[in-house]
Design a protein around this motif. Structure first.
Motif, short mmCIF file in Angstrom:
data_model
loop_
_atom_site.label_atom_id
_atom_site.label_comp_id
_atom_site.label_asym_id
_atom_site.label_seq_id
_atom_site.Cartn_x
_atom_site.Cartn_y
_atom_site.Cartn_z
N TRP A 21 104.04 -10.26 -55.48
CA TRP A 21 102.50 -9.89 -55.27
C TRP A 21 101.54 -10.36 -54.36
N VAL A 22 101.95 -12.23 -54.10
CA VAL A 22 101.82 -13.44 -53.72
C VAL A 22 101.95 -12.45 -52.46
N ASP A 23 103.15 -12.43 -51.89
CA ASP A 23 104.03 -12.00 -50.81
C ASP A 23 102.71 -10.77 -50.36
N LEU A 24 102.59 -9.60 -50.79
CA LEU A 24 102.05 -9.01 -50.86
C LEU A 24 100.41 -8.73 -50.19
N ALA A 25 99.68 -9.57 -51.17
CA ALA A 25 98.82 -10.38 -51.39
C ALA A 25 98.62 -10.70 -50.03
N GLU A 26 99.74 -11.15 -48.81
CA GLU A 26 99.06 -12.23 -48.16
C GLU A 26 98.73 -11.63 -47.03
N ILE A 27 99.76 -10.96 -46.36
CA ILE A 27 99.55 -9.83 -45.81
C ILE A 27 98.20 -8.87 -45.52
N SER A 28 97.87 -8.68 -46.85
CA SER A 28 96.86 -7.85 -46.65
C SER A 28 95.31 -8.70 -46.83
N LEU A 29 95.66 -9.68 -46.57
CA LEU A 29 94.03 -10.63 -46.94
C LEU A 29 92.98 -9.72 -47.03
N GLU A 30 91.89 -9.30 -45.81
CA GLU A 30 91.16 -8.66 -46.12
C GLU A 30 91.15 -7.92 -46.98
N GLY A 31 91.82 -6.88 -48.07
CA GLY A 31 91.68 -6.37 -48.89
C GLY A 31 91.78 -7.49 -50.31
N ILE A 32 92.39 -8.36 -50.83
CA ILE A 32 92.38 -9.17 -51.68
C ILE A 32 90.79 -9.50 -51.55
#
Length: 202
Positions: A21-32
């Motif tokens: 989840w953390v890796d995906l969150a870093e990729i989707s920074l605007e979304g998170i």
């Protein structure tokens, strides 16, 4: 607040966040960040609703009033972070995690049972948010954001504790603990069924 123990021992959560989840969150920074902003906004409005609905409960009103200010301040901090990075606050999305928790809330029966479930659901949301922020504070590559989320982690831990304390203030402690275990068991199943998405806090 130093969260050095295992998350399960700290918060009672039975299923830790998937490490991906953390890796995906870093990729989707605007979304998170967008989802985080709306989570803070909803936390503030929910506390206002609790104050309005249970205005006869003096300690609850006194304890939640500053939380309203704090949560709205958090919304503004996340909004400022978006702006600083040249990102935009997107549209609010449905929180499937919270919606699933709401299905477990008692809708009928005694007033006290509904009141207890309202407090315990809030405690659970704060606990999971704290766990997620802890993951971000430890796993993001951006040092500034790691520190940014550590502040939120510490705040959510205090809120989680407060909601449980309020429940035990107004209800029998054994009843609170029994129902809390039921909530934790249910949340475990909810988390196991959720898709791992990096653009959602929950």
């Amino acid at each position: 607040m130093e969260l050095s123990q295992d998350t399960k021992n700290i918060l009672g959560l039975q299923l830790p966040t998937d490490p991906r989840w953390v890796d995906l969150a870093e990729i989707s920074l605007e979304g998170i960040l967008t989802d985080h902003a709306y989570c803070e906004q909803k936390a503030a409005t929910t506390c206002i609703t609790l104050i309005q609905r249970y205005s006869d409960k003096v300690k609850l009103v006194q304890d939640l009033a500053p939380i309203v200010t704090e949560e709205w301040g958090h919304f503004r901090l996340v909004l400022a972070e978006l702006h600083k990075r040249g990102l935009h606050l997107g549209k609010q999305r449905k929180d499937q995690y919270v919606n699933k928790l709401m299905e477990f809330q008692r809708k009928g029966g005694h007033y006290d049972d509904r009141f207890l479930d309202h407090l315990l659901m809030m405690a659970l949301i704060e606990a999971r948010s704290c766990e997620r922020f802890k993951r971000l504070s430890e796993g993001l590559n951006d040092e500034y954001l790691r520190n940014f989320y550590r502040r939120f982690m510490e705040s959510e831990a205090g809120h989680y504790t407060l909601f449980l304390e309020l429940a035990e203030t107004y209800m029998d402690k054994e009843k609170v603990r029994t129902r809390w275990k039921e909530w934790l068991h249910y949340e475990n199943a909810v988390m196991a069924s959720q898709e791992v998405r990096g653009d959602r806090i929950h």
